[in-house]
Design a protein around this motif. Structure first.
Motif, short mmCIF file in Angstrom:
data_model
loop_
_atom_site.label_atom_id
_atom_site.label_comp_id
_atom_site.label_asym_id
_atom_site.label_seq_id
_atom_site.Cartn_x
_atom_site.Cartn_y
_atom_site.Cartn_z
N VAL A 46 68.03 17.77 26.44
CA VAL A 46 67.33 18.01 27.70
C VAL A 46 65.84 18.13 27.42
CG1 VAL A 46 67.18 19.46 29.75
CG2 VAL A 46 69.36 19.25 28.53
N ASP A 47 65.08 17.13 27.84
CA ASP A 47 63.62 17.16 27.76
C ASP A 47 63.11 17.72 29.08
OD1 ASP A 47 60.91 16.70 27.73
OD2 ASP A 47 61.04 14.63 27.07
N THR A 48 62.64 18.97 29.06
CA THR A 48 62.27 19.62 30.32
C THR A 48 61.09 18.94 31.00
OG1 THR A 48 60.87 21.19 29.09
CG2 THR A 48 63.14 21.85 29.54
N GLU A 49 60.27 18.24 30.24
CA GLU A 49 59.13 17.54 30.85
C GLU A 49 59.58 16.32 31.63
OE1 GLU A 49 56.46 16.69 27.67
OE2 GLU A 49 55.69 18.76 27.54
N ALA A 50 60.67 15.71 31.21
CA ALA A 50 61.17 14.50 31.89
C ALA A 50 62.37 14.78 32.78
CB ALA A 50 61.54 13.44 30.85
N ASP A 51 63.23 15.72 32.36
CA ASP A 51 64.49 15.93 33.07
C ASP A 51 64.51 17.19 33.91
OD1 ASP A 51 65.49 13.70 31.61
OD2 ASP A 51 65.86 15.03 29.90
N GLY A 52 63.48 18.04 33.78
CA GLY A 52 63.52 19.33 34.46
C GLY A 52 64.27 20.35 33.61
N ARG A 53 64.26 21.60 34.08
CA ARG A 53 64.85 22.68 33.30
C ARG A 53 66.38 22.63 33.36
NH1 ARG A 53 61.30 26.39 31.57
NH2 ARG A 53 59.24 26.49 32.57
N LEU A 54 66.98 23.02 32.26
CA LEU A 54 68.42 23.17 32.20
C LEU A 54 68.82 24.39 33.03
CD1 LEU A 54 71.13 22.28 30.83
CD2 LEU A 54 70.61 23.98 29.05
N THR A 55 69.92 24.30 33.77
CA THR A 55 70.39 25.41 34.59
C THR A 55 71.82 25.78 34.18
OG1 THR A 55 71.34 24.00 36.32
CG2 THR A 55 69.00 24.59 36.53
N PRO A 56 72.22 27.03 34.42
CA PRO A 56 73.60 27.42 34.11
C PRO A 56 74.61 26.59 34.90
CG PRO A 56 72.22 29.34 34.51
CD PRO A 56 71.41 28.15 34.89
N GLU A 57 74.28 26.26 36.15
CA GLU A 57 75.19 25.46 36.98
C GLU A 57 75.41 24.09 36.36
OE1 GLU A 57 73.45 28.75 39.05
OE2 GLU A 57 72.46 27.05 38.07
N ALA A 58 74.34 23.50 35.83
CA ALA A 58 74.47 22.19 35.19
C ALA A 58 75.32 22.28 33.92
CB ALA A 58 73.08 21.63 34.86
N VAL A 59 75.18 23.38 33.18
CA VAL A 59 76.00 23.56 31.98
C VAL A 59 77.48 23.62 32.35
CG1 VAL A 59 76.58 25.19 30.14
CG2 VAL A 59 74.18 24.70 30.65
N LEU A 60 77.83 24.45 33.35
CA LEU A 60 79.23 24.60 33.74
C LEU A 60 79.79 23.29 34.28
CD1 LEU A 60 79.00 28.11 35.44
CD2 LEU A 60 80.09 27.56 33.25
N ALA A 61 78.97 22.54 35.03
CA ALA A 61 79.44 21.26 35.57
C ALA A 61 79.70 20.26 34.45
CB ALA A 61 78.42 20.70 36.56
N ALA A 62 78.83 20.23 33.43
CA ALA A 62 79.00 19.28 32.33
C ALA A 62 80.18 19.64 31.45
CB ALA A 62 77.72 19.23 31.50
N VAL A 63 80.40 20.95 31.25
CA VAL A 63 81.51 21.37 30.38
C VAL A 63 82.84 21.12 31.07
CG1 VAL A 63 82.58 23.37 29.30
CG2 VAL A 63 80.11 23.05 29.13
N GLY A 64 82.93 21.47 32.36
CA GLY A 64 84.14 21.21 33.12
C GLY A 64 85.34 22.04 32.71
N THR A 65 85.10 23.19 32.09
CA THR A 65 86.18 24.07 31.64
C THR A 65 86.28 25.28 32.56
OG1 THR A 65 85.86 23.40 29.35
CG2 THR A 65 87.01 25.48 29.71
N GLU A 66 87.47 25.78 32.77
CA GLU A 66 87.66 26.99 33.55
C GLU A 66 86.82 28.11 32.92
OE1 GLU A 66 89.27 30.25 33.58
OE2 GLU A 66 88.66 30.21 35.69
N PRO A 67 85.91 28.77 33.68
CA PRO A 67 84.95 29.72 33.08
C PRO A 67 85.59 30.79 32.21
CG PRO A 67 84.32 29.23 35.33
CD PRO A 67 85.65 28.57 35.11
N ARG A 68 86.76 31.30 32.58
CA ARG A 68 87.35 32.38 31.78
C ARG A 68 87.86 31.90 30.43
NH1 ARG A 68 87.78 37.17 33.83
NH2 ARG A 68 89.40 37.77 32.35
#
Length: 460
Positions: free
Chosen positions: A400-422
């Motif tokens: 993640v290049d924050t200058e080109a892609d913007g800041r990483l967010t927790p929501e984006a992490v959970l969406a990319a992982v796709g695993t049940e949070p618990r």
């Protein structure tokens, strides 16, 4: 293969240590809270007949302050038994600072309420020495973090004042990390002054000997640990002789220093850090650094970011061939404590322990891992991480290049992982504001508190 707004390379548990189902890193803080509460109740129940309530409460605050300062000294004693019950020496250092700050705050109502007409002149002098010294230590310790403690309008005022002559003169007097560390070693002496002040002037001790002896045990324990750390610990803690093998710039503000062992090498687990003493062109300098992985000839490498003090000058003052001493290792930032589904999140120099994990892999990962590397501009370790990922079919890398892609967010992490949070374990390293935000969001999304792990490199 690509998902989301970042490049993603797809080339592919053990539960945390606990006691009666309670993670070890919660036992220490819980014990501190219980001890403070029990000691306060004991003081209230033991109030002598005829002792004014406010005066007794004021003395209670003084006793609690001595207790918290003693706990703070125990936490920085570097004894090996302290680390497990706090989940790492970095977590213990955080609670050391919290205990010291709370102890200093308790001195304010103590001063206001605990007036004793029969106080001795020596006791009064010791009180002034103790309060002045301890308050100065706490203020000096939090000064580097003032940006996170002040609202935006006040921050602008402080920034404007930094260029003024009086502030610059004060900065020269205070010096940097090494001078603060030297002054910080006087903590036990200031506590001793406050401890003796209490023995001389606390009116409740005459009527209730149990209060006096509990106070003696508490203060004596803290001072005993202080004496051990200052006088004896160097004879018991393992230290290893090294030599600087290379100094390699990897970014404008980032260097990797490889250290070659001259004797028995440090036995470390990936993700740990060490206390590194470097003999530089400006003399010996000491700082804790995360170990970024093994180096040639059984050595280790450390990654140093120019965050201030001597780290900013390190490339100029450290040269190959210079001696070094490495103490430790410390820390319990261990991916094996996670579940079978993991998210690794590295921001800036917080990538160091994750590099150590990757560089120390022997065979394939047994967990499904999504590794998020966020940096302002391309990560200087992008090629190395991508190359390592080709050999790990269960590892997915997100650059993640924050200058080109913007800041990483927790929501984006959970969406990319796709695993049940618990079922997810999260390991994080990076700037404190970012990690606090991520931790809060992950908890709200359902990630178990025991499955969120972070490295506190800010305490260093």
């Amino acid at each position: 293969m690509t998902k989301g707004p970042w490049p993603m390379t797809k080339v592919g548990s053990r539960p945390g240590t606990a006691f009666l189902g309670i993670p070890f890193r919660w036992l220490g803080p819980g014990a501190i809270m219980v001890l403070v509460a029990v000691y306060g109740v004991f003081w209230l129940l033991a109030r002598p007949a005829g002792e004014p309530v406010l005066g007794h409460v004021g003395q209670l605050f003084g006793g609690e302050s001595v207790l918290l300062y003693s706990i703070a000294l125990v936490l920085v004693s570097t004894l090996p038994h302290v680390e497990p019950i706090f989940g790492g020496i970095d977590h213990a250092a955080i609670w050391h600072r919290r205990a010291a700050i709370m102890a200093t705050i308790l001195l304010l109502p103590h001063i206001e309420l605990a007036a004793n007409p029969g106080a001795t002149s020596l006791g009064k002098t010791l009180a002034v020495v103790a309060i002045s010294g301890l308050a100065a230590l706490v203020v000096w310790a939090v000064l580097p973090r003032w940006r996170t403690m002040l609202p935006a309008p006040l921050r602008r005022l402080v920034l404007a004042s930094l260029g003024t002559r009086p502030v610059q003169m004060a900065a020269r007097v205070l010096g940097g990390y090494e001078r603060w560390r030297g002054f910080h070693r006087l903590t036990g002496l200031f506590l001793a002054a406050g401890f003796l002040h209490g023995l001389l002037d606390a009116s409740a001790f005459e009527a209730v000997p149990a209060l006096r002896w509990s106070y003696v045990v508490i203060g004596g324990t803290g001072l005993g640990f202080y004496a051990y750390r200052e006088l004896l610990s160097r004879h018991f803690l393992p230290h290893h002789d090294y030599q600087v093998a290379s100094v390699r710039p990897v970014a404008p503000d980032l260097v990797e220093v490889a250290l070659r062992p001259l004797g028995r090498p440090l036995d470390f687990r990936p993700g740990q850090f060490a206390m590194v003493y470097l003999e530089t062109a400006e003399g010996w300098q000491r700082h804790p650094f995360s170990i970024s992985g093994p180096a040639e000839e059984g050595g280790i490498s450390i990654t140093v970011k120019a965050l201030g003090d001597h780290t900013a000058r390190l490339p100029d003052v450290v040269q190959p061939g210079m001696p070094a001493v490495v103490g430790g290792p410390y820390g319990r930032f261990d991916r094996h404590r996670g579940t079978s589904h993991q998210a690794w999140i590295a921001g800036g120099v917080g990538i160091t322990p994750f590099l150590s994990w990757l560089r120390s892999l022997d065979g394939e990962l047994h967990e499904d891992v999504h590794f998020f590397v966020t940096s302002a501009g391309p990560s200087p370790f992008a090629d190395e991480i991508t190359a390592a990922a080709w050999n790990q079919p269960r590892l997915t890398v997100h650059l993640v290049d924050t200058e080109a892609d913007g800041r990483l967010t927790p929501e984006a992490v959970l969406a990319a992982v796709g695993t049940e949070p618990r079922q997810l374990s999260v390991f994080m390293g990076g700037p404190d504001p970012m990690l606090r935000q991520f931790r809060k969001a992950f908890r709200a999304a359902g990630v178990r508190r025991a499955n969120i792990h972070r490295e506190y490199f800010q305490w260093r």
